[in-house]
Motif scaffolding. Structure first.
Motif, mmCIF file in Angstrom:
data_model
loop_
_atom_site.group_PDB
_atom_site.id
_atom_site.type_symbol
_atom_site.label_atom_id
_atom_site.label_comp_id
_atom_site.label_asym_id
_atom_site.label_seq_id
_atom_site.Cartn_x
_atom_site.Cartn_y
_atom_site.Cartn_z
ATOM 1 N N GLU A 101 0.807 -1.208 0.000
ATOM 2 C CA GLU A 101 0.000 0.000 0.000
ATOM 3 C C GLU A 101 0.839 1.256 0.000
ATOM 4 O OE1 GLU A 101 -2.301 -0.670 3.563
ATOM 5 O OE2 GLU A 101 -3.892 -1.536 2.325
ATOM 6 N N GLY A 102 0.291 2.287 -0.600
ATOM 7 C CA GLY A 102 0.874 3.610 -0.492
ATOM 8 C C GLY A 102 0.445 4.245 0.820
ATOM 9 N N ARG A 103 1.033 5.374 1.138
ATOM 10 C CA ARG A 103 0.769 6.045 2.414
ATOM 11 C C ARG A 103 -0.698 6.400 2.610
ATOM 12 N NH1 ARG A 103 -0.445 10.926 3.716
ATOM 13 N NH2 ARG A 103 0.073 11.748 1.662
ATOM 14 N N VAL A 104 -1.322 7.006 1.601
ATOM 15 C CA VAL A 104 -2.705 7.461 1.753
ATOM 16 C C VAL A 104 -3.631 6.272 2.021
ATOM 17 C CG1 VAL A 104 -4.649 8.572 0.584
ATOM 18 C CG2 VAL A 104 -2.357 9.544 0.377
ATOM 19 N N THR A 105 -3.517 5.229 1.230
ATOM 20 C CA THR A 105 -4.362 4.047 1.426
ATOM 21 C C THR A 105 -4.118 3.440 2.802
ATOM 22 O OG1 THR A 105 -4.394 3.597 -0.936
ATOM 23 C CG2 THR A 105 -4.929 1.752 0.527
ATOM 24 N N TYR A 106 -2.855 3.307 3.170
ATOM 25 C CA TYR A 106 -2.526 2.726 4.470
ATOM 26 C C TYR A 106 -3.135 3.550 5.608
ATOM 27 C CZ TYR A 106 0.041 1.380 8.622
ATOM 28 O OH TYR A 106 0.352 0.978 9.890
ATOM 29 N N GLU A 107 -2.968 4.856 5.568
ATOM 30 C CA GLU A 107 -3.489 5.696 6.651
ATOM 31 C C GLU A 107 -5.018 5.639 6.724
ATOM 32 O OE1 GLU A 107 -0.063 9.032 7.400
ATOM 33 O OE2 GLU A 107 -1.574 9.495 5.870
ATOM 34 N N LEU A 108 -5.679 5.617 5.577
ATOM 35 C CA LEU A 108 -7.143 5.499 5.580
ATOM 36 C C LEU A 108 -7.591 4.175 6.191
ATOM 37 C CD1 LEU A 108 -8.011 6.967 2.059
ATOM 38 C CD2 LEU A 108 -8.560 7.982 4.278
#
Length: 193
Positions: A48-55
Motif C-alpha cells: 500500500e501507499g501512504r494514503v491508502t494505508y493511513e485510511l
C-alpha cells in the motif's frame, strides 16, 4: 510464484474516486464485502501507499469492536490485522503492528518477494498501482465496475503512458449491479522457452 493483484472499485467511466476524494458512489453491500473478504483472506501481504494505508489503519484495527457494524465488516477487521502490510512512503516515519515501511519501489526487491512461497499480494493506492504497472510488476487486475458515471475525479489509469496487454480471465455480476472484470497481464514469452 506469488502474483501482485490490483483490486480497485471503478466507475463506468474509469474513476476510482470522484471530486474531493468522494467514494460515496462505491456500491459495497454485504455480498460484495463478503467476496472481498474471501479473496483478501488468502493474501500473503497488502502492498500500500501512504494514503491508502493511513485510511485503512484509521478504521480497521478496531472496527470489529463496533457492535453496529455488520458481520462482514467485523470479519474484514480480523483480516486487516492478520495480513502483513508493506507500506511505501517517503514521509511516514513509522507504521503500526504487522506492517513494514519502504521508501521506494525497488523492482528487484519486489520480484524477490514474488518468488517467495505463499499467497498472492494485493496492491492498493492509485499512485503506487501506476508505479508498479510502469515497472511491469502487476500480474492481475480485479476491477469492480460500479454502475455509475462519475464524470470527474481521479482515473485509475489517467497517467498511463504505454499500453499494457491484458487477457480477460473472469467476469462476475453481483446483485447490486457491480461487475468484476478480472484481467491477467499478458507478457511476451522468451522465444527460447
Amino acid at each position: 510464484m506469488r502474483k501482485i493483484v490490483v483490486q480497485m472499485m471503478l466507475s463506468l467511466d474509469g474513476y476510482f474516486e470522484g471530486p474531493d476524494h468522494d467514494l460515496s458512489w462505491h456500491r459495497v453491500d454485504e455480498e460484495l464485502h463478503g467476496h472481498f473478504n474471501e479473496h483478501l483472506a488468502t493474501m500473503s501481504a497488502f502492498l500500500e501507499g501512504r494514503v491508502t494505508y493511513e485510511l485503512m489503519e484509521a478504521v480497521w484495527p478496531t472496527a470489529d469492536q463496533d457492535p453496529d457494524l455488520p458481520p462482514v465488516m467485523h470479519e474484514f477487521a480480523g483480516i486487516w490485522r492478520s495480513v502483513p502490510k508493506i507500506v511505501f512512503s517517503r514521509t511516514l516515519q513509522q507504521v503500526g503492528p504487522n506492517a513494514s515501511l519502504r521508501t521506494a519501489v525497488d523492482p528487484d526487491q519486489i520480484r524477490a518477494l514474488k518468488d517467495q512461497p505463499g499467497g498472492d499480494m494485493t496492491l492498493g493506492g492509485a499512485d503506487l498501482v501506476e508505479t508498479f504497472r510502469r515497472l511491469d510488476l502487476v500480474d492481475e487486475y480485479r476491477l469492480y465496475v460500479n454502475p455509475v458515471v462519475v464524470g470527474r475525479g481521479r482515473q485509475l489509469f489517467g497517467t498511463a503512458d504505454s499500453p499494457t496487454d491484458l487477457e480477460l480471465v473472469e467476469t462476475r455480476r453481483f446483485g447490486n449491479g457491480v461487475v468484476l472484470l478480472r484481467h491477467a497481464v499478458r507478457r511476451s514469452q522468451d522465444p527460447g522457452t
